[in-house]
Scaffold this motif. Structure first.
Motif, short mmCIF file in Angstrom:
data_model
loop_
_atom_site.label_atom_id
_atom_site.label_comp_id
_atom_site.label_asym_id
_atom_site.label_seq_id
_atom_site.Cartn_x
_atom_site.Cartn_y
_atom_site.Cartn_z
N ASN A 58 0.91 -9.21 53.88
CA ASN A 58 2.12 -8.95 54.79
C ASN A 58 3.20 -9.95 54.12
OD1 ASN A 58 0.80 -7.17 56.40
ND2 ASN A 58 0.32 -8.74 58.02
N GLY A 59 2.93 -10.87 53.34
CA GLY A 59 3.78 -11.70 52.69
C GLY A 59 4.75 -11.23 51.71
N VAL A 60 3.99 -10.05 50.73
CA VAL A 60 4.46 -9.52 49.91
C VAL A 60 5.16 -8.21 49.96
CG1 VAL A 60 3.05 -10.93 48.34
CG2 VAL A 60 2.36 -8.56 48.90
N THR A 61 4.61 -7.40 50.85
CA THR A 61 5.14 -5.94 51.06
C THR A 61 6.31 -5.94 51.36
OG1 THR A 61 3.89 -6.08 53.44
CG2 THR A 61 2.67 -5.03 51.42
N PRO A 62 6.85 -6.68 52.26
CA PRO A 62 8.47 -6.49 52.71
C PRO A 62 9.30 -6.42 51.38
CG PRO A 62 7.72 -7.99 54.19
CD PRO A 62 6.49 -7.61 53.15
N VAL A 66 11.30 -2.87 49.97
CA VAL A 66 12.62 -2.72 50.12
C VAL A 66 12.95 -2.01 48.51
CG1 VAL A 66 14.77 -3.99 49.59
CG2 VAL A 66 13.13 -4.50 51.53
N LYS A 67 12.41 -2.65 47.58
CA LYS A 67 12.74 -2.12 46.28
C LYS A 67 12.24 -0.78 46.07
CE LYS A 67 13.05 -3.83 41.46
NZ LYS A 67 13.08 -4.69 40.68
N TYR A 68 10.72 -0.44 46.54
CA TYR A 68 10.01 0.81 46.11
C TYR A 68 9.70 1.40 47.35
CZ TYR A 68 9.88 -1.61 41.64
OH TYR A 68 10.09 -2.19 40.62
N PRO A 69 10.67 1.89 48.41
CA PRO A 69 10.27 2.38 49.59
C PRO A 69 9.37 3.75 49.82
CG PRO A 69 12.54 3.04 48.97
CD PRO A 69 12.11 2.15 47.90
N ASN A 70 9.40 4.47 48.65
CA ASN A 70 8.55 5.72 48.83
C ASN A 70 7.57 5.76 47.31
OD1 ASN A 70 10.44 6.86 46.84
ND2 ASN A 70 11.64 7.12 48.95
N ALA A 71 6.84 6.97 47.27
CA ALA A 71 6.11 7.13 45.94
C ALA A 71 7.06 7.33 44.90
CB ALA A 71 5.22 8.39 46.37
N GLN A 72 8.30 8.13 45.23
CA GLN A 72 9.03 8.59 44.10
C GLN A 72 9.69 7.13 43.27
OE1 GLN A 72 12.62 10.79 45.20
NE2 GLN A 72 12.98 11.30 43.16
N ALA A 73 10.04 6.36 44.21
CA ALA A 73 10.82 5.02 43.72
C ALA A 73 9.66 4.35 42.99
CB ALA A 73 11.02 4.14 44.70
N MET A 79 6.29 -1.99 35.20
CA MET A 79 4.97 -2.49 35.55
C MET A 79 5.09 -4.25 35.97
SD MET A 79 1.93 -1.60 36.43
CE MET A 79 1.91 -0.15 35.44
N GLN A 80 6.08 -4.80 35.12
CA GLN A 80 6.26 -6.09 35.11
C GLN A 80 6.99 -6.47 36.43
OE1 GLN A 80 7.18 -4.45 32.57
NE2 GLN A 80 9.25 -5.01 31.88
N ASP A 81 7.65 -5.69 36.92
CA ASP A 81 8.48 -5.75 38.29
C ASP A 81 7.61 -5.78 39.31
OD1 ASP A 81 10.87 -5.83 36.81
OD2 ASP A 81 11.55 -3.90 36.98
#
Length: 222
Positions: A58-62, A66-73, A79-81
């Motif tokens: 829960n500490g990392v998912t927000p 935000v950066k990857y809100p869905n499967a397409q994103a 990978m490094q990001d």
């Protein structure tokens, strides 16, 4: 509430029913402890939770969502990001690969939507039966036996199954428990293991806390 029988008299189904009768009222509204807003978010969060606490996930998912809100994103992520966003969880490099690969498969094979069936879910990289059952039950209302480390520990200590084998425990509970209770009982066992029957110093071994299953638990391996 059903009264306990001596171990030699009670069948396995009766013993499971007794545990259910005690635990379900204590955890009547138990749901996943992971933070998520949609099925894809839950799938990613559960994938991240392997050998990692819910609090760490829960500490990392927000920031991740935000950066990857869905499967397409996420399917197009570097990978490094992804690794940089989840580096505080265990096995973050492997999990990053699984997250991106899973997002790519969901995008190309399932139209960007999390699949509903256990078979399809377990075909995704890094998705086992625990993850599949949790996602299918929480997102699609499918009854699921969700065997995580807490459930496995409680079942073993209660003597409901003689080995710490997730697949065998899932089958054991499914066989001896009415389908309508599969999901709720799984969550109740999880909460009992997380907060009462902990890996270290479970409640039954502490003077200041009493386990509600103390009178019927053989305390195997304690």
């Amino acid at each position: 509430m059903p009264q306990p029988k001596h171990d030699t008299e009670a069948t396995l189904a009766e013993r499971i029913a007794l545990v259910k009768a005690i635990l379900l009222p204590l955890w009547p509204d138990a749901t996943p402890l992971l933070s998520y807003s949609d099925c894809f978010g839950l799938l990613c969060a559960v994938m991240l939770s392997a050998q990692t606490t819910d609090e760490q996930v829960n500490g990392v998912t927000p920031a991740l969502f935000v950066k990857y809100p869905n499967a397409q994103a996420l399917a197009g992520a570097e990978m490094q990001d992804v690794e940089a966003l989840i580096h505080s969880v265990g096995f973050f490099r492997t999990k990053a690969r699984h997250l991106v690969a899973t997002a790519q498969i969901i995008q190309t094979q399932f139209g960007g939507m999390v699949p509903r069936s256990i078979e399809a879910l377990t075909s995704l990289p890094g998705v086992g039966r625990k993850t599949a059952n949790l996602v299918a039950s929480a997102c699609f209302g499918s009854p699921g036996i969700i065997v995580d480390t807490h459930v496995m520990r409680v079942v073993f200590r209660l003597g409901l199954y003689p080995k710490k084998d997730p697949a065998a425990i899932e089958n054991c509970l499914r066989t001896n428990l009415a389908e309508e209770y599969h999901t709720a009982f799984s969550h109740a066992l999880n909460r009992h293991g997380k907060f009462v029957c902990t890996a270290r110093r479970p409640a039954c071994l502490r003077e200041d806390s009493r386990c509600p299953l103390d009178g019927i638990c053989p305390k195997i391996d304690l």
